[in-house]
Design a protein around this motif. Structure first.
Motif, PDB file in Angstrom:
ATOM      1  N   UNK A   1       8.347  -4.716   0.077  1.00  0.00           N
ATOM      2  CA  UNK A   1       9.796  -5.219   0.409  1.00  0.00           C
ATOM      3  C   UNK A   1       9.629  -6.665   1.421  1.00  0.00           C
ATOM      4  N   UNK A   2      10.475  -7.550   1.028  1.00  0.00           N
ATOM      5  CA  UNK A   2      10.193  -8.796   1.610  1.00  0.00           C
ATOM      6  C   UNK A   2      10.320  -8.688   3.189  1.00  0.00           C
TER       7      UNK A   2
ATOM      8  N   UNK B   1       9.711  -6.432   5.419  1.00  0.00           N
ATOM      9  CA  UNK B   1       8.612  -5.748   5.839  1.00  0.00           C
ATOM     10  C   UNK B   1       7.646  -6.841   5.770  1.00  0.00           C
TER      11      UNK B   1
ATOM     12  N   UNK C   1       0.793  -1.204   0.048  1.00  0.00           N
ATOM     13  CA  UNK C   1      -0.060  -0.051   0.072  1.00  0.00           C
ATOM     14  C   UNK C   1       0.847   1.334   0.070  1.00  0.00           C
ATOM     15  N   UNK C   2       2.162   1.095   0.356  1.00  0.00           N
ATOM     16  CA  UNK C   2       3.030   2.302   0.221  1.00  0.00           C
ATOM     17  C   UNK C   2       3.992   2.295  -0.505  1.00  0.00           C
ATOM     18  N   UNK C   3       4.467   1.266  -1.257  1.00  0.00           N
ATOM     19  CA  UNK C   3       5.714   0.975  -2.000  1.00  0.00           C
ATOM     20  C   UNK C   3       5.616   1.099  -3.677  1.00  0.00           C
TER      21      UNK C   3
ATOM     22  N   UNK D   1      -2.254  -5.946   6.190  1.00  0.00           N
ATOM     23  CA  UNK D   1      -1.052  -5.515   6.555  1.00  0.00           C
ATOM     24  C   UNK D   1      -0.230  -5.000   5.154  1.00  0.00           C
ATOM     25  N   UNK D   2       0.434  -4.010   5.367  1.00  0.00           N
ATOM     26  CA  UNK D   2       1.238  -3.190   4.201  1.00  0.00           C
ATOM     27  C   UNK D   2       2.650  -3.703   4.349  1.00  0.00           C
TER      28      UNK D   2
ATOM     29  N   UNK E   1       2.064  -0.118  -5.050  1.00  0.00           N
ATOM     30  CA  UNK E   1       0.948   0.529  -4.502  1.00  0.00           C
ATOM     31  C   UNK E   1      -0.229   0.656  -5.418  1.00  0.00           C
ATOM     32  N   UNK E   2      -0.093   1.359  -6.439  1.00  0.00           N
ATOM     33  CA  UNK E   2      -0.855   1.832  -7.471  1.00  0.00           C
ATOM     34  C   UNK E   2      -1.768   0.634  -8.080  1.00  0.00           C
TER      35      UNK E   2
END
Lengths: 407, 352
Positions: A88-89, A91, A45-47, A83-84, A50-51
């Motif tokens: 990245x692996x 996170x 959702x933030x990497x 969860x976001x 995300x889009x």
């Protein structure tokens, strides 16, 4: 004494009757129903994705509303826990740990980025949580508890080759060029199995070009492909990847059709525009948003509108997410029917997933799994015509082109 | 080191001591006990984050020795981690080496590679050396992907087993890995702190401050620059090897240029030239990363019109903003601010 023995007899009979009643109860109603069933989702959702991944999340929420409006699973509502992983692996690993330590733990897990599936494969197997993941071979194999959301990318390519071989009308065998991302996703089709299959179907692969996911210009690669006289370009890219290729083709005036997989969807069309997308072909695993008469699309669109979703959510990931929740409802429901609530476990759900054959919830997507093949096989070819993705083939089974080390 | 009021160094040993007073010893031991007991009171997510911070701190410590002490900038730290990770993976998977034996070999292998890419430091420095190390960031992943893809897995991910300490003792949970990573990180921090106090460390600082003057004083600048590269790469290799076993899976996409820049960012935020600063920077940046991943979905929900795009921009935006703000307002990093805080407390009320 007489009264005492009579009392004892009454008690014994009552106990006998009680045990008979309890013993005769079916396992279906055995155990207490939970208050809710959790579905875990680790998305981006933030990497960088995300889009692209955002619509899946919205689809989950809308599909859960759809399922709960119809009684959930045996009266128990579903709930999505998101969860976001920010693409990245590391996170994603952190988020996964958190989900696995929740009480109650999610009954199923959905992973929206291929990197997550690869990184978490062994942990998922140890924790025995049935997982549906975006499909990369390293995420699915060796077979354990991770199942593909759709076919392997190698199989998608095989499906396209089948369609090309069937519909090709040229006098010479078709010449195909790869122009794809230099990433795991992009290079997933550059396998000996895919090359051999294309050759076996009479398709000559004349060029193999790659570019970085951040590249904005591929004219050099396109010029080289043009020199080889390719008739088609195949690209395993998504988001801006196909757009860069389409713009490059227009820039150099190179009129060649382009084919792709799940990446060539409405999110790309919204960036590239109707004119650039015209004539592009994609093998997709879901129904098209543009099949407005389709009952499944209508049902999905109803909840889409109810939740006031943005037009940007109209991507292939939305019906994919919607169908994923319906799959979860189906397999969890069958697992409960089989073993009861008290014995509901990852193994029980996995057993039901493996029994799933041609399950097509609302006709959105078709799921089939087996002991040998942990990925669905049904795909359909679509062509972009006047800004719409319209089917140009029936639903077909993609060939099994798994790389040798995964068989 | 500034000492509490009334405490004076009366011997060389006292002057050189890292932990000088009884209070500092108590705080250190207490802190270590609290840290080692973390899994018993923290959530699993915190333990996972601690593991990630431990690995990042090892790499940041190595980079601090090269950049902070020796003054040689490197944009290839993630690539050197990749060397350590892949050597570890190859040794444990293909050759079935035990984890503990493969670990130092991975560090050593990365150190050798670091020596190769440190060679340009003989001729160039500053921006041009940064470009030379940037070459490492491109060359090393290219080698991994293209030279022996059948062995390394190429562009695709390569599965790495959980480390084991013998028959039946497989470390496959976050808590078990915590008790591997954190002691190694503590040990590496101790070594890094002590390097600075040795002849080698003083040579590094002399080269950083003025390499020509250092050479004039008899310091073999090239030799010590290479030593700095080797030590930095050794640390990166150890971090990479631990990463491989913690992730249980490695791919070239785990060791990108963006990661290298993040490690430089950790030094900027924490404080270049201090061991504690490198650790503080690792804690801050990894916590920021986690915080953004929590904030991202909220931003997407709060601003649905720009939803995915807003949250996608959050991570690079926050990172860039943090680096910018620290360079502008706290160029010496968190550790300097911490030292100022301690000094103001000690000197109160005369610290104003």
């Amino acid at each position: 004494m007489k009264n005492g023995s009579r009392l004892a007899s009454v008690i014994m009979v009552a106990m006998l009757l009680t045990s008979l009643v309890l013993g005769c109860q079916s396992s279906e109603s055995g155990g207490q129903k939970p208050g809710k069933i959790l579905l875990g989702v680790i998305t981006d959702a933030s990497g960088p994705y995300a889009a692209v991944a955002g619509p899946t999340l919205n689809a989950f929420q809308d599909a859960v509303a759809y399922v709960n409006d119809r009684g959930g699973v045996d009266g128990v509502p579903l709930e999505v826990v998101v969860r976001d992983g920010a693409g990245k692996a590391d996170l994603a690993t952190s988020m996964y740990t958190e989900l696995m330590n929740m009480s109650p733990r999610p009954q199923m897990l959905f992973l929206v980025v291929s990197t997550y599936g690869e990184a978490l494969h062994d942990r998922i197997a140890e924790d025995k949580i049935p997982t549906i993941a975006t499909t990369s071979p390293a995420a699915i194999y060796p077979r354990a508890f991770t199942f593909g959301w759709y076919s392997l990318y190698t199989d998608w390519f095989g499906m396209y080759i089948d369609w090309l071989a069937k519909t090709w009308k040229g006098s010479q065998p078709p010449k195909l060029a790869f122009l794809t991302w230099n990433t795991s996703f992009g290079r997933s089709v550059l396998t000996p199995e895919d090359y051999d299959y294309a050759k076996s179907k009479g398709v000559n692969i004349v060029a193999e070009e790659v570019f970085a996911a951040t590249d904005l210009d591929v004219t050099t690669q396109l010029v080289r492909i043009r020199e080889k006289g390719a008739d088609w370009i195949y690209s395993s890219t998504t988001a801006n990847g196909p757009v860069v290729i389409l713009k490059g083709l227009k820039q150099i005036g190179y009129n060649i059709p382009i084919a792709g997989n799940t990446g060539f969807d409405w999110s790309v069309a919204s960036i590239a525009g109707k004119e650039l997308m015209e004539g592009s072909v994609a093998a997709l695993h879901t129904v098209s948003w543009d099949e407005t008469d389709h009952e499944g699309v209508k049902a999905m669109a109803e909840y889409f509108s109810k939740a006031n979703r943005s037009p940007k959510d109209r991507t292939v990931l939305y019906p994919m997410g919607f169908a994923g929740v319906l799959l979860a409802q189906e397999v969890i429901g069958k697992a409960v029917a089989s073993v009861g609530w008290d014995k509901l476990s990852g193994e029980a759900i996995k057993a039901q997933i493996l029994k799933t054959k041609d399950f097509s919830p609302l006709g959105l997507q078709t799921f089939s799994y087996s002991e040998d093949r942990y990925t669905p096989t049904k795909l359909r070819m679509y062509k972009w015509t006047d800004g719409k993705a319209l089917p140009v083939s029936d639903w077909m089974d993609a060939p099994d082109l798994r790389p040798a080390q995964y068989k | 080191m500034s000492l509490p009021c009334g405490t004076f160094n009366e011997t060389y040993a006292q002057d050189m001591a890292i932990v000088r007073t009884r209070t500092q010893w108590l705080l250190l031991i207490g802190g270590m006990v609290l840290l080692l007991a973390l899994p018993s009171y923290a959530s699993p997510r915190v333990v996972t984050l601690a593991n990630l911070i431990g690995i990042s701190a090892i790499s940041a410590l190595g980079l601090n020795i090269l950049t902070g002490y020796a003054g040689q900038i490197s944009l290839g730290q993630a690539a050197f981690m990749a060397v350590g990770a892949y050597i570890q993976a190859m040794l444990t998977v293909h050759l079935k080496w035990p984890f503990w034996l493969a670990l130092p070999v991975s560090g050593g292998g990365a150190a050798l590679v670091g020596l190769v890419f440190g060679t340009p430091s003989l001729r160039v420095k500053g921006f041009y050396l940064a470009m030379a190390t940037l070459a490492a960031q491109f060359v090393i992943p290219w080698v991994i992907v293209n030279v022996w893809p059948d062995i390394t897995g190429g562009i695709h991910s390569f599965r790495v087993p959980a480390p084991s300490l013998g028959e039946g003792l497989v470390l496959n949970t976050q808590v078990e890995m915590f008790y591997v990573i954190i002691p190694i990180a503590a040990l590496m921090a101790f070594f890094a702190k002590n390097i600075v106090r040795t002849r080698v460390g003083r040579a590094f600082v002399a080269i950083r401050d003025n390499d020509l003057a250092a050479a004039a004083m008899g310091v073999n600048a090239f030799r010590y620059k290479l030593v700095a590269f080797a030590i930095c790469s050794f640390y990166a290799g150890i971090a990479g090897a631990l990463w491989a076993h913690w992730m249980r899976n490695i791919a070239p996409s785990h060791f990108t240029l963006v990661e290298s820049i993040w490690y430089l960012g950790m030094l900027i935020v924490g404080g270049i030239g201090s061991t504690t600063g490198a650790i503080m920077g690792a804690v801050f940046i990894r916590s920021l990363d986690l915080g953004v991943s929590i904030l991202g979905p909220w931003a997407g929900d709060t601003f649905p019109a720009i939803g995915g795009q807003a949250s996608a921009a959050l991570s690079p935006l926050m990172f860039g903003l943090v680096i910018l703000l620290f360079i502008l307002f706290e160029p010496r990093g968190l550790y300097h601010r911490w030292e100022m805080l301690k000094a103001s407390y000690r000197l109160h009320p005369y610290s104003r």
